[in-house]
Enzyme design. Structure first.
Site, short mmCIF file in Angstrom:
data_model
loop_
_atom_site.label_atom_id
_atom_site.label_comp_id
_atom_site.label_asym_id
_atom_site.label_seq_id
_atom_site.Cartn_x
_atom_site.Cartn_y
_atom_site.Cartn_z
N LYS A 256 0.86 -1.19 0.00
CA LYS A 256 0.00 0.00 0.00
C LYS A 256 0.89 1.24 0.00
O LYS A 256 1.65 1.46 0.94
CB LYS A 256 -0.93 0.02 1.21
CG LYS A 256 -1.96 1.14 1.15
CD LYS A 256 -2.90 1.10 2.34
CE LYS A 256 -4.05 2.09 2.16
NZ LYS A 256 -3.61 3.45 1.87
N ARG A 796 5.96 -6.44 36.41
CA ARG A 796 7.32 -6.54 36.94
C ARG A 796 7.72 -8.01 36.99
O ARG A 796 6.92 -8.89 37.34
CB ARG A 796 7.44 -5.92 38.34
CG ARG A 796 7.09 -4.45 38.42
CD ARG A 796 7.83 -3.56 37.43
NE ARG A 796 9.27 -3.60 37.52
CZ ARG A 796 10.02 -2.71 38.17
NH1 ARG A 796 9.43 -1.72 38.85
NH2 ARG A 796 11.33 -2.81 38.17
N ALA A 797 8.97 -8.27 36.63
CA ALA A 797 9.48 -9.64 36.57
C ALA A 797 9.92 -10.08 37.96
O ALA A 797 11.10 -10.38 38.21
CB ALA A 797 10.63 -9.73 35.58
#
Length: 855
Positions: A256, A796-797
């Site tokens: 496009k 949060r890890a």
């Protein structure tokens, strides 16, 4: 498979035919093997397929044009070897000679055996697989000898071995294309048709009588001879419908392009360039108009574009080029041929029209088509094409049904899938700062009751853009609002109304909860469209089409969220805790999808560092700042003047792609979207020493808030997903107010020092742990260039699956428990109003405060 030319030379009378006598040649080892196809109008029109081997061209006569459709098999009759210099032959073999007729060089390039170590054995076995790199044919192809001819000597008298030429399934295959390539009647080197080659002045024929049947005369070009004395009338154009994703088999996919839709009509030695509504814009693009006047009579459909430094279409550059009258370098991308000469092609299938268009462009040749490009199409997975387009930062993909005719109006046989929302809106007003300085556009879409308000467009205004936009706004000035209905803005000192006659193209990320365009950026004015046409609300980008849990599982059993397929969706990222179930990758992806609007308000289009834990928080974690090999195409690359670009998400698909890669935390720069060099917020990170209660952090946050208010600044607060709080101040970024990174960092340090001096027993600004001694560390270092802070709503890890949660100041009080905001209970959190909804509205200028602080 050893090459020999005795049979070739015996069959020809070289005193009569212009064909080369030739000899076996030696090739340099580094040179690629040559491949070519010659279109040959002999007794019957056929295609001579030739590949280089052992100093000759191994050759097959293919009964019909090769097809890129893997389901189509072409009979290929093995013929004698030809000399290498035959590969450049194009001309007429005189009547009475072997192979009499006209020869056109139809394709040329190189070939590579897919199994070079067994090439001789494969040929003897009757199964030869190759990769072609030609002008018209590419990718994997196979020559397979028919079972009935296997084990037979290669030639036995007049007997010839029969093979099949088959296109393999790969990215260059076009399922459903069928016989379309037969429509291409143009030399790949000279652009001439068969008829033009046959009528060439350098060609000659023999008058000697023979007993052979006369060869077929080349057909003239299929375009009827045009008697036009002027360019043809405007032909109503076909338009696209919007699709969630590209369709499958039987469709071709085109990039496009980001430009103006232009139809070119050529006739009588003149050309006319018209917009999608038929307006004559020939004078605006005089260089292209002059080029097209020399093309064969036709009506062509395409897109006019300006290319950036990377040769990618750039709509803003197109606007600037038109505004400055610098249109000579614009490029016209032709994707359809509606008329050729007097012949109406609209009833032909798209596959045939595209082949005719390719031949038309080839006949014009490079010299006459300086500003003309043929738009090729892809028949491979539409989703793969879309992902490639998104990776290249293009607008999206147009998918077209290969067997459909050209139909005026919006049709389901053409659909568009977009990387990002890109649509037209009507301008109803603009806001200013200080009464005169431009700030943002107020836009809407036409509705039964008037102009329905869709919000503000606050970014995308460079100097070149405002030079065009400002005069247009002033010329359309009005005393009354054009907006109607609920949510329409009210008049104010800094609001300026305009008549609803201007159309703007904007890029956006879908809609907010209130129904306004989210993250809308101005791309340019659409002079080729009228405001009356803008009656449809902008469509959300493909990635914004949220998949519900019920729809997430595809037929194959895969889990798909926001258009992103998840690998190992059941992988545990946070283990079960306190009687609550484990959180999987699919759970994280669905959270990113559900919270995307709130997360993206603080992450989109900003360089973002990501904490990844592909095996969950109990496995290895690492910090990713830069783009890595194989980065998902849904992620955007941002140049920050480093060796490697940073990555960021710009939509929900990008967020889910981060989740797919095990991205558990998001740490964006505190910069303006799309502008890494301009800070837009100041963050004070309150980090308590061991042994302090969260109540101490709450009290500290209120002290910081009060100090900022004394300076005339509004602050916001959020949990960090751990034991601290962040106090954040939005600042102005306009040209008059913007500050540099060093100024932002110096301000944060100065305020932090003022707080420390007021209460040295409670606060410290020293990073070293040993200096804290029961105090709260005010970390001001998160405000330098390349520094980051965890984003609002980021997970949060850490055990507990906490979320950095934005709070209202009324919530910052005794009893506040930051662990309550986690991935197990986010649905209830999202149902409540966003406490940071007005974050940007509270921004303030920093320069006067810097002076007051002596910075």
């Amino acid at each position: 498979m050893r090459g020999e030319l005795k049979t070739y030379q015996t069959k020809r009378r070289f005193g009569e035919t212009p064909e080369p006598k030739g000899a076996k040649t030696r090739r340099k080892a580094a040179e690629p093997l040559r491949y070519l196809i010659q279109r040959h109008a002999a007794t019957r029109l056929h295609y001579d397929f030739r590949i280089e081997f052992d100093g000759v061209l191994k050759s097959w006569a293919v009964t019909k044009a090769p097809s890129r459709d893997p389901s189509v098999k072409r009979l290929a009759v093995e013929v004698e070897d030809h000399p290498m210099d035959y590969g450049s032959f194009e001309g007429t073999i005189p009547a009475g000679n072997y192979g009499a007729g006209t020869v056109q060089l139809w394709d040329t390039g190189s070939w590579t055996p897919q199994h070079p170590d067994t090439l001789e054995a494969d040929f003897a076995k009757g199964s030869l697989k190759m990769t072609l790199d030609g002008e018209r044919l590419k990718g994997g192809w196979a020559l397979v000898r028919l079972k009935s001819d296997r084990g037979r000597p290669r030639k036995s008298g007049k007997q010839r071995n029969n093979w099949l030429l088959i296109k393999e399934k790969d990215d260059h295959a076009v399922p459903g294309e069928g016989d379309a390539l037969a429509e291409i009647d143009a030399s790949v080197t000279t652009g001439r048709t068969l008829a033009e080659i046959a009528g060439g002045k350098t060609q000659w024929t023999s008058s000697k009588p023979t007993g052979r049947k006369a060869p077929a005369k080349p057909e003239p070009s299929k375009a009827a001879a045009s008697k036009a004395t002027k360019p043809p009338a405007f032909v109503p154009i076909q338009l696209c419908k919007v699709a969630d994703h590209p369709p499958g088999a039987g469709w071709a996919h085109e990039i496009k392009f980001d430009g103006y839709r232009i139809q070119i009509g050529v006739g009588g030695g003149r050309a006319v360039l018209r917009t999608r509504k038929g307006l004559d814009w020939s004078d605006r693009f005089s260089a292209l108009t002059a080029d097209a006047a020399g093309w064969p009579d036709a009506v062509i459909d395409g897109e006019l574009c300006a290319l950036d430094a990377d040769h990618m279409p750039d709509f803003s550059a197109l606007q600037s080029a038109i505004s400055d009258g610098r249109t000579d370098d614009l490029v016209y991308f032709a994707f359809d041929l509606l008329f050729e000469g007097d012949e109406d092609l609209r009833k032909l299938p798209l596959s045939h029209r595209k082949a005719r268009l390719q031949a038309y462009v080839d006949r014009i040749g490079k010299a006459g088509a300086k500003r003309l490009r043929y738009v090729d199409h892809f028949g491979s997975s539409g989703q793969a094409v879309l992902e490639s387009a998104c990776r290249m930062d293009l607008e999206g993909v147009i998918s077209k049904k290969l067997d459909a005719p050209y139909r005026a109006g919006r049709s389901s046989s053409w659909v568009k899938s977009k990387c990002r929302g890109r649509d037209e809106v009507v301008i109803g007003g603009w806001s200013s700062e200080g009464g005169t300085r431009f700030r943002s556009l107020l836009v809407g879409v036409r509705d039964k009751g008037g102009l329905r308000y869709l919000g503000r467009v606050g970014t995308g205004y460079g100097e070149a853009v405002t030079k065009t936009l400002t005069p247009a706004l002033k010329a359309a000035a009005s005393d009354k609002t054009p907006f109607s209905g609920a949510g329409a803005p009210k008049g104010a000192r800094d609001i300026h109304w305009v008549k609803p006659v201007l159309v703007a193209e904007v890029e956006h990320g879908g809609y907010t909860e209130a129904g306004s365009l989210r993250q809308a950026a101005f791309k340019g004015l659409r002079e080729d469209k009228t405001a009356a046409e803008v009656t449809e609300a902008p469509q959300a980008p493909t990635e914004m089409k949220a998949t519900t849990t019920a729809k997430a599982a595809s037929k194959s059993g895969k889990v798909v969220v926001a258009g992103v397929t998840l690998s190992s969706p059941d992988k545990i990222l946070w283990p079960a805790r306190d009687g609550r179930p484990a959180i999987t990758k699919a759970d994280l992806a669905r959270y990113y999808e559900a919270a995307s609007e709130r997360i993206l308000a603080h992450v989109a289009d900003r360089p973002t560092s990501i904490i990844r834990a592909p095996d969950g928080i109990t496995g290895e974690t690492f910090f990713q700042r830069h783009a890595m090999a194989g980065s998902n195409p849904r992620l955007k690359l941002i140049d920050v003047k480093a060796r490697t670009p940073y990555v960021t998400a710009v939509d929900v698909g990008g967020l889910v792609a981060i989740g797919q890669s095990g991205g558990l935390e998001l740490h964006p720069w505190g910069c303006k979207p799309g502008d890494p060099e301009t800070p837009e917020q100041i963050t004070f990170d309150l980090d308590p020493d061991e042994g302090l209660d969260f109540a101490d952090v709450i009290a500290a946050a209120k002290v910081v808030k009060a100090k900022l208010e004394s300076l005339g600044l509004t602050s916001f607060v959020k949990t960090t997903g751990g034991k601290g709080l962040h106090v954040v101040v939005p600042i102005k970024t306009d040209a008059r107010s913007r500050v540099e990174w060093e100024q932002a960092k110096a301000f944060a340090k100065a305020v932090s020092e003022l707080i420390r001096i007021d209460a040295p027993d409670r606060f410290t600004t020293t990073l070293a742990k040993k200096a804290r001694g029961g105090k709260i560390f005010i970390d001001y270092l998160r405000n330098g260039r390349m520094a980051t802070a965890v984003a609002p709503w980021s997970p949060r890890a850490r055990p507990g699956a906490g979320i950095a949660f934005p709070l209202a100041w009324s919530q910052v009080k005794a009893g506040l428990d930051p662990s309550a905001f986690n991935l197990w209970n986010y649905p209830a959190m999202l149902k409540k109003p966003d406490p940071w909804k007005d974050f940007r509205k509270a921004e303030a200028g920093l320069k006067s405060i810097l002076k007051k602080l002596g910075i």
